[in-house]
Write an enzyme that holds these catalytic residues in place. Structure first.
Site, PDB file in Angstrom:
ATOM      1  N   CYS A  62       0.771  -1.302  -0.066  1.00 18.21           N
ATOM      2  CA  CYS A  62      -0.010  -0.130  -0.354  1.00 18.21           C
ATOM      3  C   CYS A  62       1.086   1.196   0.064  1.00 18.21           C
ATOM      4  O   CYS A  62       0.484   2.206  -0.428  1.00 18.21           O
ATOM      5  CB  CYS A  62      -1.284   0.206   1.556  1.00 18.21           C
ATOM      6  SG  CYS A  62      -1.955  -1.330   1.211  1.00 18.21           S
TER       7      CYS A  62
ATOM      8  N   VAL B 213       5.832 -22.432  -6.228  1.00 18.35           N
ATOM      9  CA  VAL B 213       4.745 -23.435  -5.784  1.00 18.35           C
ATOM     10  C   VAL B 213       4.617 -24.176  -6.861  1.00 18.35           C
ATOM     11  O   VAL B 213       3.540 -23.220  -7.377  1.00 18.35           O
ATOM     12  CB  VAL B 213       4.316 -23.435  -4.630  1.00 18.35           C
ATOM     13  CG1 VAL B 213       3.288 -24.774  -4.666  1.00 18.35           C
ATOM     14  CG2 VAL B 213       4.876 -23.411  -3.312  1.00 18.35           C
TER      15      VAL B 213
ATOM     16  N   ASN C  77      -3.790  -9.402   6.017  1.00 20.29           N
ATOM     17  CA  ASN C  77      -3.365  -9.299   7.660  1.00 20.29           C
ATOM     18  C   ASN C  77      -3.864 -10.237   8.581  1.00 20.29           C
ATOM     19  O   ASN C  77      -3.564 -11.071   9.306  1.00 20.29           O
ATOM     20  CB  ASN C  77      -2.739  -8.136   7.902  1.00 20.29           C
ATOM     21  CG  ASN C  77      -0.984  -7.672   7.317  1.00 20.29           C
ATOM     22  OD1 ASN C  77      -0.140  -8.387   7.602  1.00 20.29           O
ATOM     23  ND2 ASN C  77      -1.336  -5.952   6.848  1.00 20.29           N
TER      24      ASN C  77
END
Length: 443
Positions: free
Chosen positions: A44, A81, A303
């Protein structure tokens, strides 16, 4: 031997999940694989590095791989991955640094693969001089591009487009903002868009609304944007037309998506597969006003997702209680904050919605330096239940939106708002807080 937790993606949601799980249960073996070269940073803040207000990209890094390792967490940048077998709980990982592929196992898996920008289906987006802004690498590329650029075109007037328009102007570029809908910040109501347009134009941003972008012209390097309303010369183009969740890996292993196209989870961030969790911009949230899954790709939400997943994996009781869609951003001297549903969105959802829009001030009228402040309240006719709201101010006064967000979390009404004991002192508020003035007008 402790259980093994593997996190795919190490920015906001992934880094939070890893750190929280290890803190709560030090016996857990925690490993993070991140495709890019950076982990645990505040994306951000990227527009403010572009503007020069934050002096370097390094300032955005919350924790380095070395700091994670000191905590006992194995963090591996440049590791992608590429395949996951949920029956055997085995991952296939490609190490971009050494060009080799290897396998790893997990007991718990957190998918935090984030989101990526969507490019409009127009010719010319592959040329030099065309950028998106999502990652630290994007920030590095744009910083280099700014050194020689003179005229920028920005496609999309959402949060990123508006923040970067300011950044580019601060760097001395000519800026044209192009938006397909009829106003800047098109997901909110007209009054806020009008205030935004005025602020942008006062600071030298050319705002084109209701335009279709047809092509990016140039021969290998972008030279102009061709639109339904004319041609905009540009030697730098930022595409900020939206993002979508990176769900390919999840889908390939059989993780269910929700109605928004992001990964469906319960309030403990668990997916439909045993031992598999999702967090951040790849995962849905529950919208407490709408009462259904909702996709809100914002850093603070990511978060919270990560902390919840990490706590649950560590064996603790934790739940993510959902969102009401609260957001705030800066456009030059204006702070624009919104929460819940806009009036237009509430009508589309079938509510008998009404709105009140007032202009007040962020301090007493006689206090030196007090400035205009605007409030919009959206509420349901008949019940007076609050459905959403916006606060536009010249600074931190816009954080009044958090009062509205708290009420939305509790299904509050106009009466509940009017009953609140809000802070008053001449430097910070009129004797009647602007929120109360708006509620009185609505009632």
């Amino acid at each position: 031997m402790g259980k093994r937790m593997v996190v795919v993606g190490g920015v906001a949601g992934g880094a939070s999940a890893a750190a929280k799980a290890k803190r709560e249960n030090p016996d857990l073996e925690v490993v993070v694989y991140e495709k890019s070269g950076f982990v645990s940073y505040g994306a951000c803040g990227l527009p403010y590095v572009l503007s020069g207000e934050i002096p370097s990209l390094e300032r955005l890094i919350a924790r380095t791989p070395e700091e994670f390792r000191k905590q006992g967490i194995g963090v591996h940048p440049h590791h992608e991955v590429v395949d996951i077998n949920p029956e055997e709980r085995v991952l296939t990982v490609f190490d971009h640094g050494e060009g080799r592929t290897f396998q790893d196992r997990y007991d718990y898996l957190v998918l935090a693969t984030g989101a990526r920008p969507t490019l409009p289906p127009i010719p010319g987006t592959e040329q030099a001089g065309v950028y998106t802004l999502r990652s630290m690498e994007d920030g590095e590329r744009l910083l280099r591009a700014l050194e020689g650029a003179r005229r920028a075109a920005i496609l999309g007037a959402g949060y990123i487009g508006l923040e970067v328009a300011e950044a580019f102007r601060k760097r001395g570029l000519e800026v044209t903002l192009l938006e397909a809908k009829d106003r800047p910040l098109p997901h909110w109501d007209e009054e806020v868009g009008t205030l935004l347009r005025g602020e942008l134009e006062r600071h030298g941003v050319e705002v084109w609304t209701g335009v279709r972008v047809l092509a990016l012209r140039g021969s290998g390097r972008v030279e102009a944007v061709e639109t339904s309303e004319g041609v905009v010369p540009a030697d730098l183009v930022l595409i900020a037309t939206g993002v979508r969740p990176n769900t390919e890996l999840a889908q390939a292993m059989g993780v269910a998506l929700g109605p928004t196209g992001a990964i469906a989870t319960d309030e403990r961030m668990r997916t439909n597969l045993e031992g598999v969790f999702a967090a951040g911009d790849v995962a849905e949230s529950f919208h407490r006003v709408l009462g259904r899954p909702y996709w809100l790709p914002l850093g603070d939400v990511a978060n919270k997702h990560g902390r919840t997943a990490g706590s649950v994996i560590a064996g603790k009781e934790a739940r993510f209680h959902g969102v009401v869609g609260t957001a705030i951003f800066k456009a030059f001297r204006l702070a624009v904050a919104t929460t819940g549903l806009s009036w237009e969105a509430a009508l589309r959802e079938g509510y008998r919605a009404k709105k009140a829009f007032i202009q007040s001030r962020d301090g007493a009228h006689y206090y030196p330096g007090s400035a205009p402040l605007w409030v919009e309240l959206v509420y349901e006719e008949g019940t007076d239940r609050l459905l959403g709201g916006a606060v536009v101010a010249h600074g931190h006064g816009a954080l009044r939106v958090d009062v509205l967000a708290a009420l939305l979390h509790r299904r509050g009404t106009l009466e509940d708002l009017l009953a609140l004991d809000l802070a008053y002192a001449p430097p910070y508020s009129p004797v009647w807080d602007p929120l109360l003035i708006a509620a009185q007008q609505a009632r």
